[in-house]
Design an enzyme around this catalytic site. Sequence first.
Site, PDB file in Angstrom:
ATOM      1  N   LYS A   1       8.133  62.489   0.204  1.00  0.00           N
ATOM      2  CA  LYS A   1       8.873  63.751   0.035  1.00  0.00           C
ATOM      3  C   LYS A   1       8.003  64.933   0.469  1.00  0.00           C
ATOM      4  O   LYS A   1       6.848  65.049   0.054  1.00  0.00           O
ATOM      5  CB  LYS A   1       9.280  63.903  -1.431  1.00  0.00           C
ATOM      6  CG  LYS A   1      10.202  65.055  -1.670  1.00  0.00           C
ATOM      7  CD  LYS A   1      10.531  65.194  -3.142  1.00  0.00           C
ATOM      8  CE  LYS A   1      11.101  66.571  -3.389  1.00  0.00           C
ATOM      9  NZ  LYS A   1      10.788  67.062  -4.714  1.00  0.00           N
TER      10      LYS A   1
ATOM     11  N   LYS B   1      34.193  68.521  28.946  1.00  0.00           N
ATOM     12  CA  LYS B   1      33.599  67.329  28.300  1.00  0.00           C
ATOM     13  C   LYS B   1      34.129  66.046  28.924  1.00  0.00           C
ATOM     14  O   LYS B   1      33.387  65.086  29.132  1.00  0.00           O
ATOM     15  CB  LYS B   1      33.916  67.319  26.799  1.00  0.00           C
ATOM     16  CG  LYS B   1      32.851  68.027  25.988  1.00  0.00           C
ATOM     17  CD  LYS B   1      33.193  68.182  24.530  1.00  0.00           C
ATOM     18  CE  LYS B   1      32.398  69.377  24.006  1.00  0.00           C
ATOM     19  NZ  LYS B   1      32.759  69.781  22.666  1.00  0.00           N
TER      20      LYS B   1
ATOM     21  N   ASN C   1      26.724  66.595   8.517  1.00  0.00           N
ATOM     22  CA  ASN C   1      27.816  67.543   8.741  1.00  0.00           C
ATOM     23  C   ASN C   1      28.983  67.201   7.814  1.00  0.00           C
ATOM     24  O   ASN C   1      28.904  66.252   7.034  1.00  0.00           O
ATOM     25  CB  ASN C   1      28.230  67.541  10.216  1.00  0.00           C
ATOM     26  CG  ASN C   1      28.617  66.150  10.676  1.00  0.00           C
ATOM     27  OD1 ASN C   1      29.567  65.565  10.175  1.00  0.00           O
ATOM     28  ND2 ASN C   1      27.855  65.594  11.621  1.00  0.00           N
TER      29      ASN C   1
ATOM     30  N   LYS D   1      31.383  63.681  30.591  1.00  0.00           N
ATOM     31  CA  LYS D   1      31.071  62.432  29.888  1.00  0.00           C
ATOM     32  C   LYS D   1      31.867  61.248  30.455  1.00  0.00           C
ATOM     33  O   LYS D   1      31.864  60.166  29.871  1.00  0.00           O
ATOM     34  CB  LYS D   1      31.318  62.603  28.390  1.00  0.00           C
ATOM     35  CG  LYS D   1      30.506  63.766  27.794  1.00  0.00           C
ATOM     36  CD  LYS D   1      30.534  63.785  26.283  1.00  0.00           C
ATOM     37  CE  LYS D   1      29.841  65.032  25.749  1.00  0.00           C
ATOM     38  NZ  LYS D   1      29.598  64.990  24.306  1.00  0.00           N
TER      39      LYS D   1
ATOM     40  N   ASP E   1      23.676  66.535  17.235  1.00  0.00           N
ATOM     41  CA  ASP E   1      23.129  66.809  18.564  1.00  0.00           C
ATOM     42  C   ASP E   1      21.608  66.888  18.517  1.00  0.00           C
ATOM     43  O   ASP E   1      20.939  66.725  19.529  1.00  0.00           O
ATOM     44  CB  ASP E   1      23.684  68.134  19.094  1.00  0.00           C
ATOM     45  CG  ASP E   1      25.175  68.028  19.417  1.00  0.00           C
ATOM     46  OD1 ASP E   1      25.588  66.963  19.902  1.00  0.00           O
ATOM     47  OD2 ASP E   1      25.917  68.996  19.174  1.00  0.00           O
TER      48      ASP E   1
ATOM     49  N   PHE F   1      36.228  62.876  21.467  1.00  0.00           N
ATOM     50  CA  PHE F   1      36.793  63.962  20.671  1.00  0.00           C
ATOM     51  C   PHE F   1      36.040  65.235  21.025  1.00  0.00           C
ATOM     52  O   PHE F   1      34.869  65.176  21.375  1.00  0.00           O
ATOM     53  CB  PHE F   1      36.653  63.681  19.170  1.00  0.00           C
ATOM     54  CG  PHE F   1      37.849  62.973  18.588  1.00  0.00           C
ATOM     55  CD1 PHE F   1      38.133  61.670  18.964  1.00  0.00           C
ATOM     56  CD2 PHE F   1      38.682  63.608  17.671  1.00  0.00           C
ATOM     57  CE1 PHE F   1      39.238  61.011  18.443  1.00  0.00           C
ATOM     58  CE2 PHE F   1      39.785  62.956  17.141  1.00  0.00           C
ATOM     59  CZ  PHE F   1      40.065  61.651  17.521  1.00  0.00           C
TER      60      PHE F   1
HETATM   61  N1  CTP Z   1      29.019  62.797  20.883  1.00  0.00           N
HETATM   62  C1  CTP Z   1      28.242  61.685  21.053  1.00  0.00           C
HETATM   63  N2  CTP Z   1      26.882  61.768  20.914  1.00  0.00           N
HETATM   64  C2  CTP Z   1      26.289  62.927  20.619  1.00  0.00           C
HETATM   65  C3  CTP Z   1      27.084  64.090  20.448  1.00  0.00           C
HETATM   66  C4  CTP Z   1      28.443  63.992  20.602  1.00  0.00           C
HETATM   67  O1  CTP Z   1      28.774  60.614  21.323  1.00  0.00           O
HETATM   68  N3  CTP Z   1      24.963  62.967  20.468  1.00  0.00           N
HETATM   69  C5  CTP Z   1      30.478  62.660  21.054  1.00  0.00           C
HETATM   70  C6  CTP Z   1      31.295  62.862  19.829  1.00  0.00           C
HETATM   71  O2  CTP Z   1      31.492  61.631  19.127  1.00  0.00           O
HETATM   72  C7  CTP Z   1      32.613  63.354  20.386  1.00  0.00           C
HETATM   73  C8  CTP Z   1      32.194  64.083  21.649  1.00  0.00           C
HETATM   74  O3  CTP Z   1      30.875  63.641  21.943  1.00  0.00           O
HETATM   75  O4  CTP Z   1      33.471  62.295  20.761  1.00  0.00           O
HETATM   76  C9  CTP Z   1      32.208  65.556  21.572  1.00  0.00           C
HETATM   77  O5  CTP Z   1      31.432  66.034  20.516  1.00  0.00           O
HETATM   78  P1  CTP Z   1      31.167  67.595  20.361  1.00  0.00           P
HETATM   79  O6  CTP Z   1      30.150  67.810  19.289  1.00  0.00           O
HETATM   80  O7  CTP Z   1      32.464  68.327  20.283  1.00  0.00           O
HETATM   81  O8  CTP Z   1      30.583  67.941  21.777  1.00  0.00           O
HETATM   82  P2  CTP Z   1      29.172  68.050  22.397  1.00  0.00           P
HETATM   83  O9  CTP Z   1      29.112  67.167  23.573  1.00  0.00           O
HETATM   84  O10 CTP Z   1      28.112  67.847  21.382  1.00  0.00           O
HETATM   85  O11 CTP Z   1      29.215  69.511  22.987  1.00  0.00           O
HETATM   86  P3  CTP Z   1      28.974  70.926  22.364  1.00  0.00           P
HETATM   87  O12 CTP Z   1      28.014  70.760  21.226  1.00  0.00           O
HETATM   88  O13 CTP Z   1      28.399  71.660  23.525  1.00  0.00           O
HETATM   89  O14 CTP Z   1      30.327  71.423  21.975  1.00  0.00           O
END
Ligand code: CTP
Length: 403
Positions: free
Chosen positions: A288, A336, A209, A340, A278, A322
């Site tokens: 490859k 969240k 990303n 969490k 995610d 975050f």
């Molecule tokens: N995070 C994490 N591990 C993951 C995904 C996210 O620890 N596999 C943490 C990120 O570091 C951040 C927080 O979760 O502190 C929120 O990340 P975000 O991508 O905004 O949220 P998600 O929980 O993935 O929710 P969504 O995709 O539904 O917005």
Amino acid sequence: MIQGKRIVLGITGGIAAYKGAALCSKLVQAGADVHVIMTESATRFITPLTLQTLSRNAVHIDTFDERDPSVVSHIHLADHADLIVVAPATANSIAKLANGIADDMLSTTLLAATCPLLIAPAMNVHMYEHPAVVHNMELLASRGAMFVEPGTGQLACGYVAKGRLAEPEDIAAAIGAWFARSGILSGKKVLVTAGGTIERLDPVRYLTNDSSGKMGFAIAEAARLMGAEVTVVAGRTTAQAPAGVQVIRADSAQGMLEAVLSLYPETDVVVKAAAVADYRPVQTYDQKLKKTGERLVLELERTTDILQTLGERKTHQLLVGFAAETQDVERYALDKLKRKNCDLIVANDVSAEGSGFNVDTNAVQVYGPEGLVEALPLLSKRETAVRIMDVIARRLRAAGGLA
Ligand code: CTP
């Protein structure tokens, strides 16, 4: 906060040198022991006698003008300073320090110093924006130097633009705020995650990303300035890691999970600024992947949510997540936080101008279980990080975790 502190004030040769006198006066009035070093050029704008009178200390200009045989002046000044402030800092003085040039009293003292450094630049707007000056300032910032940004206004050269030395009261306030923060997290272990994760498909391809790591690194730097022992678990980053923190590289979400979990029991504060994938490819290839048909469907599977795992295993840690959102920021952030088991969530609308990935600024809101704790305006990521760490320090204090 400034009372009794020994501050070396470097004044360099720009028209704003006269404001150095006002700053000196303010610091002395606040109870600091101020030792002024002027460059030769600064003495063309303002007299050493002015600074000697205001500081009530001898002013240093010439490295070889050793008045006390028992010490070497530039080493003595460097060794005994609680803070060195350079105000105004010209493009030349910034360049010299960035490149390790020591050819006068101020530059030799700066190289010999191990204490914190605050730089207040002042110059013409085009000089301030010159890539060489920008690069030098970034280099110094990455080594831990703090900056008080110049203001926008009438410049001596006639332009109305950015480059004017910050007002002496603002520089004095920044110095006071720094002393107030410094050391308040000493003895605390802070773990920060930064950057974006990489999920490999084959030896040359991966999913990632846009995260640069700027926000996480800025948090790490702010925590270190407050005296914490800081470890950063970083994925892919393009920003430079700050000095004085331990950086552990972990590419994938799984690697980051393992690194973070191994440090977690000994950690007091966790700030999860990383953008963690995610999903990852279900199948990865050692060689490859060759192209075949017109379409290729990649199957992805969920990664473990690191923050959620930390929330489940929380004992004494203060857990800060975050939330990058593009809509309904408050609702999603609070959801969240609860889901969490976090103590704070730093939420930002990544679709808003100046916020989110790969820019130097951010506008965030900090939420606790009770709702909005602080809404910060659009600020540099560095300033945002300091303000987030302020909220964290307040929480620790309220929980009885700070002296
Ligand atoms: N995070 C994490 N591990 C993951 C995904 C996210 O620890 N596999 C943490 C990120 O570091 C951040 C927080 O979760 O502190 C929120 O990340 P975000 O991508 O905004 O949220 P998600 O929980 O993935 O929710 P969504 O995709 O539904 O917005």
